[in-house]
Motif scaffolding. Structure first.
Motif, PDB file in Angstrom:
ATOM      1  N   UNK A  12       0.792  -1.236   0.000  1.00 20.08           N
ATOM      2  CA  UNK A  12       0.000   0.000   0.000  1.00 20.08           C
ATOM      3  C   UNK A  12       0.824   1.285   0.000  1.00 20.08           C
ATOM      4  N   UNK A  13       2.119   1.185   0.338  1.00 21.39           N
ATOM      5  CA  UNK A  13       2.950   2.395   0.363  1.00 21.39           C
ATOM      6  C   UNK A  13       3.093   3.028  -1.015  1.00 21.39           C
ATOM      7  N   UNK A  14       2.786   2.284  -2.069  1.00 19.27           N
ATOM      8  CA  UNK A  14       2.822   2.860  -3.412  1.00 19.27           C
ATOM      9  C   UNK A  14       1.791   3.975  -3.577  1.00 19.27           C
ATOM     10  N   UNK A  15       0.797   4.024  -2.690  1.00 17.81           N
ATOM     11  CA  UNK A  15      -0.216   5.071  -2.792  1.00 17.81           C
ATOM     12  C   UNK A  15       0.352   6.460  -2.483  1.00 17.81           C
ATOM     13  N   UNK A  64      -5.191  15.254 -20.935  1.00 13.25           N
ATOM     14  CA  UNK A  64      -4.499  15.431 -19.665  1.00 13.25           C
ATOM     15  C   UNK A  64      -5.267  14.760 -18.536  1.00 13.25           C
ATOM     16  N   UNK A  65      -6.614  14.905 -18.537  1.00 13.48           N
ATOM     17  CA  UNK A  65      -7.438  14.275 -17.501  1.00 13.48           C
ATOM     18  C   UNK A  65      -7.339  12.759 -17.586  1.00 13.48           C
ATOM     19  N   UNK A  66      -7.353  12.249 -18.824  1.00 16.63           N
ATOM     20  CA  UNK A  66      -7.266  10.805 -19.015  1.00 16.63           C
ATOM     21  C   UNK A  66      -5.904  10.275 -18.584  1.00 16.63           C
ATOM     22  N   UNK A  67      -4.875  11.068 -18.808  1.00 14.19           N
ATOM     23  CA  UNK A  67      -3.540  10.673 -18.365  1.00 14.19           C
ATOM     24  C   UNK A  67      -3.482  10.614 -16.835  1.00 14.19           C
ATOM     25  N   UNK A  68      -4.154  11.552 -16.177  1.00  9.23           N
ATOM     26  CA  UNK A  68      -4.215  11.523 -14.712  1.00  9.23           C
ATOM     27  C   UNK A  68      -4.912  10.271 -14.211  1.00  9.23           C
ATOM     28  N   UNK A  69      -6.011   9.896 -14.885  1.00  4.15           N
ATOM     29  CA  UNK A  69      -6.721   8.664 -14.520  1.00  4.15           C
ATOM     30  C   UNK A  69      -5.818   7.450 -14.717  1.00  4.15           C
ATOM     31  N   UNK A  70      -5.062   7.444 -15.818  1.00  3.69           N
ATOM     32  CA  UNK A  70      -4.142   6.340 -16.095  1.00  3.69           C
ATOM     33  C   UNK A  70      -3.099   6.197 -14.993  1.00  3.69           C
ATOM     34  N   UNK A  71      -2.571   7.339 -14.546  1.00  2.86           N
ATOM     35  CA  UNK A  71      -1.580   7.298 -13.469  1.00  2.86           C
ATOM     36  C   UNK A  71      -2.183   6.743 -12.179  1.00  2.86           C
ATOM     37  N   UNK A  77      -2.365  -0.564  -9.317  1.00  2.00           N
ATOM     38  CA  UNK A  77      -1.755  -1.848  -9.697  1.00  2.00           C
ATOM     39  C   UNK A  77      -0.422  -2.059  -8.990  1.00  2.00           C
ATOM     40  N   UNK A  78       0.356  -0.979  -8.819  1.00  2.00           N
ATOM     41  CA  UNK A  78       1.634  -1.090  -8.108  1.00  2.00           C
ATOM     42  C   UNK A  78       1.425  -1.420  -6.632  1.00  2.00           C
ATOM     43  N   UNK A  79       0.302  -0.980  -6.051  1.00  2.00           N
ATOM     44  CA  UNK A  79       0.022  -1.240  -4.638  1.00  2.00           C
ATOM     45  C   UNK A  79      -0.337  -2.695  -4.377  1.00  2.00           C
ATOM     46  N   UNK A  80      -0.483  -3.481  -5.414  1.00  2.00           N
ATOM     47  CA  UNK A  80      -0.738  -4.910  -5.248  1.00  2.00           C
ATOM     48  C   UNK A  80      -2.111  -5.245  -4.722  1.00  2.00           C
ATOM     49  N   UNK A  81      -3.188  -4.885  -5.427  1.00  2.00           N
ATOM     50  CA  UNK A  81      -4.530  -5.232  -4.956  1.00  2.00           C
ATOM     51  C   UNK A  81      -4.744  -6.746  -4.965  1.00  2.00           C
ATOM     52  N   UNK A  82      -5.514  -7.232  -4.012  1.00  2.00           N
ATOM     53  CA  UNK A  82      -5.806  -8.666  -3.919  1.00  2.00           C
ATOM     54  C   UNK A  82      -7.301  -8.882  -3.753  1.00  2.00           C
ATOM     55  N   UNK A  83      -7.747 -10.072  -4.073  1.00  2.00           N
ATOM     56  CA  UNK A  83      -9.136 -10.471  -3.846  1.00  2.00           C
ATOM     57  C   UNK A  83      -9.131 -11.852  -3.199  1.00  2.00           C
ATOM     58  N   UNK A  84     -10.208 -12.137  -2.452  1.00  4.34           N
ATOM     59  CA  UNK A  84     -10.371 -13.481  -1.894  1.00  4.34           C
ATOM     60  C   UNK A  84     -10.988 -14.361  -2.967  1.00  4.34           C
ATOM     61  N   UNK A  85     -10.350 -15.480  -3.208  1.00  6.82           N
ATOM     62  CA  UNK A  85     -10.804 -16.353  -4.288  1.00  6.82           C
ATOM     63  C   UNK A  85     -10.749 -17.807  -3.843  1.00  6.82           C
ATOM     64  N   UNK A  86     -11.740 -18.577  -4.294  1.00 17.69           N
ATOM     65  CA  UNK A  86     -11.732 -20.007  -3.981  1.00 17.69           C
ATOM     66  C   UNK A  86     -10.777 -20.719  -4.915  1.00 17.69           C
ATOM     67  N   UNK A  87      -9.806 -21.413  -4.329  1.00 22.61           N
ATOM     68  CA  UNK A  87      -8.827 -22.140  -5.129  1.00 22.61           C
ATOM     69  C   UNK A  87      -8.824 -23.602  -4.691  1.00 22.61           C
ATOM     70  N   UNK A  88      -8.576 -24.520  -5.613  1.00 23.10           N
ATOM     71  CA  UNK A  88      -8.599 -25.946  -5.275  1.00 23.10           C
ATOM     72  C   UNK A  88      -7.494 -26.329  -4.289  1.00 23.10           C
ATOM     73  N   UNK A 297      -4.689  -9.272  -7.860  1.00 24.03           N
ATOM     74  CA  UNK A 297      -5.732  -8.702  -8.726  1.00 24.03           C
ATOM     75  C   UNK A 297      -5.237  -7.449  -9.428  1.00 24.03           C
ATOM     76  N   UNK A 298      -3.925  -7.362  -9.636  1.00 18.34           N
ATOM     77  CA  UNK A 298      -3.363  -6.122 -10.202  1.00 18.34           C
ATOM     78  C   UNK A 298      -3.468  -6.054 -11.723  1.00 18.34           C
ATOM     79  N   UNK A 299      -3.595  -7.200 -12.371  1.00 13.72           N
ATOM     80  CA  UNK A 299      -3.554  -7.201 -13.840  1.00 13.72           C
ATOM     81  C   UNK A 299      -4.640  -6.328 -14.481  1.00 13.72           C
ATOM     82  N   UNK A 300      -5.913  -6.398 -14.036  1.00 17.24           N
ATOM     83  CA  UNK A 300      -6.932  -5.529 -14.666  1.00 17.24           C
ATOM     84  C   UNK A 300      -6.608  -4.050 -14.502  1.00 17.24           C
ATOM     85  N   UNK A 301      -6.095  -3.654 -13.314  1.00 20.60           N
ATOM     86  CA  UNK A 301      -5.744  -2.254 -13.093  1.00 20.60           C
ATOM     87  C   UNK A 301      -4.587  -1.832 -13.994  1.00 20.60           C
TER      88      UNK A 301
END
Length: 324
Positions: A12-15, A64-71, A77-88, A297-301
């Motif tokens: 989270x320090x990437x924030x 410029x606004x879209x570039x800000x959103x991209x950043x 994505x750099x902060x490493x988001x995660x989700x709870x997922x059922x895995x075998x 879950x960082x790939x979509x971001x």
């Protein structure tokens, strides 16, 4: 997977980069304000309109606004988001212990307790996660390992079909047989991750009548080995069987099954009908076959951030012939 489904961040320090993005936005607004002030200083507005090219409207700020959103998206994505997922649980070991004492021929569960148990057990086998290693123990006066832990479901189903009734009930010995099998298999399968997770599914309808180890002692041993027991009390209080021409009552012993589950750190299930038994097995299949884990879950971001940046650059080149 985005938004409200997030359950945490690995870095989270990437924030802290959001501060930098905020400064960039503030700088952009300051430059726009300064440019407007300099324009107003040009006293000959009529001449300015002739020599200055016409500027686009508000949408010139879109890149410029879209570039800000991209950043912002890339920062998430750099902060490493995660989700709870059922895995075998592909390394898990499950031992089914099925009571085949004479009380299992009672017909209070149609067609008989044993037949209903066999049908439900086979459904459980078929629905269990393919990577789980499954074994089978049958017990009456003694406990016998019919199938060692394996991913071959057909061998387990064939063993379930071959179950035959016998006298007495050695519940404790069945638990001990399961624990020994799990321990032996764990030594073969264990590696850097240690022994695989294991569980015993114990299905019985009557009181313990014999055996070299009591069920309470065996349940405590299971707790020490970190192998919880899911006990299923199967049948009704009205169950009876015919033995040598005499009608003998064979009520279920719920209290004993509850004690086994509690001592081992597992859970108790009551199944008075074949349908209830199938539901119990379905529930166990979900619990045993899968586990909840925090997954990346960082790939979509990252993908959305990159796409937004590309669109921002393309828009800037199209509208102003320069990169914002």
């Amino acid at each position: 997977m985005l938004g409200l489904s997030l359950s945490g961040f690995t870095a989270p320090w990437w924030f802290t980069l959001v501060v930098g993005i905020g400064l960039l936005v503030a700088g952009y607004l300051w430059v726009q304000r300064r440019r407007r002030r300099n324009t107003l200083r040009f006293t000959n507005l009529e001449l300015l309109e002739k020599v200055a090219p016409k500027r686009a409207g508000w949408y010139r700020h879109a890149p410029a606004a879209l570039l800000g959103v991209a950043l912002l998206l890339l920062t998430v994505s750099l902060a490493g988001p995660t989700v709870r997922e059922r895995v075998p649980r592909n390394r898990a070991v499950v031992m089914m212990a099925v009571d085949v004492s004479l009380s299992m021929k009672a017909t209070d569960v149609q067609p008989t307790r044993l037949a209903a148990a066999q049908s439900a057990a086979k459904s459980f086998v078929e629905g269990l996660t393919p990577g789980v290693n499954l074994g089978l123990v049958a017990f009456a006066g003694t406990a016998t390992v019919l199938v060692s832990p394996t991913t071959d479901r057909e061998s387990v189903k064939q063993a379930i079909d071959s179950l035959r009734l016998a006298e007495s009930t050695a519940t404790g010995d069945a638990i001990v047989a399961c624990l020994r099998t799990i321990e032996s298999f764990g030594k073969l399968l264990g590696g850097a991750d240690g022994a695989p997770p294991a569980r015993i599914v114990l299905m019985t309808d009557g009181k313990e009548m014999t055996g070299t180890t009591s069920s309470t002692v065996a349940a405590k041993d299971a707790a020490k080995a970190k192998v919880p027991i899911s006990s299923i009390s199967f049948g009704t209080e009205q169950g009876t069987v015919d033995i040598e021409g005499k009608t003998v009552r064979v009520p279920v012993d719920d209290e004993a099954m509850k004690e086994i589950a509690e001592l081992s750190g597992g859970e108790f299930h009551k199944a008075a009908t074949a349908e209830q038994l199938r539901k119990v097995y379905d529930t166990l299949g979900e619990q045993i076959g899968y586990e909840n884990k925090q997954v990346d879950a960082s790939r979509p971001w990252l993908a959305l951030g990159t796409l937004a940046a590309l669109v921002a650059v393309a828009g800037a080149l199209l509208l102003g012939q320069r990169i914002p």
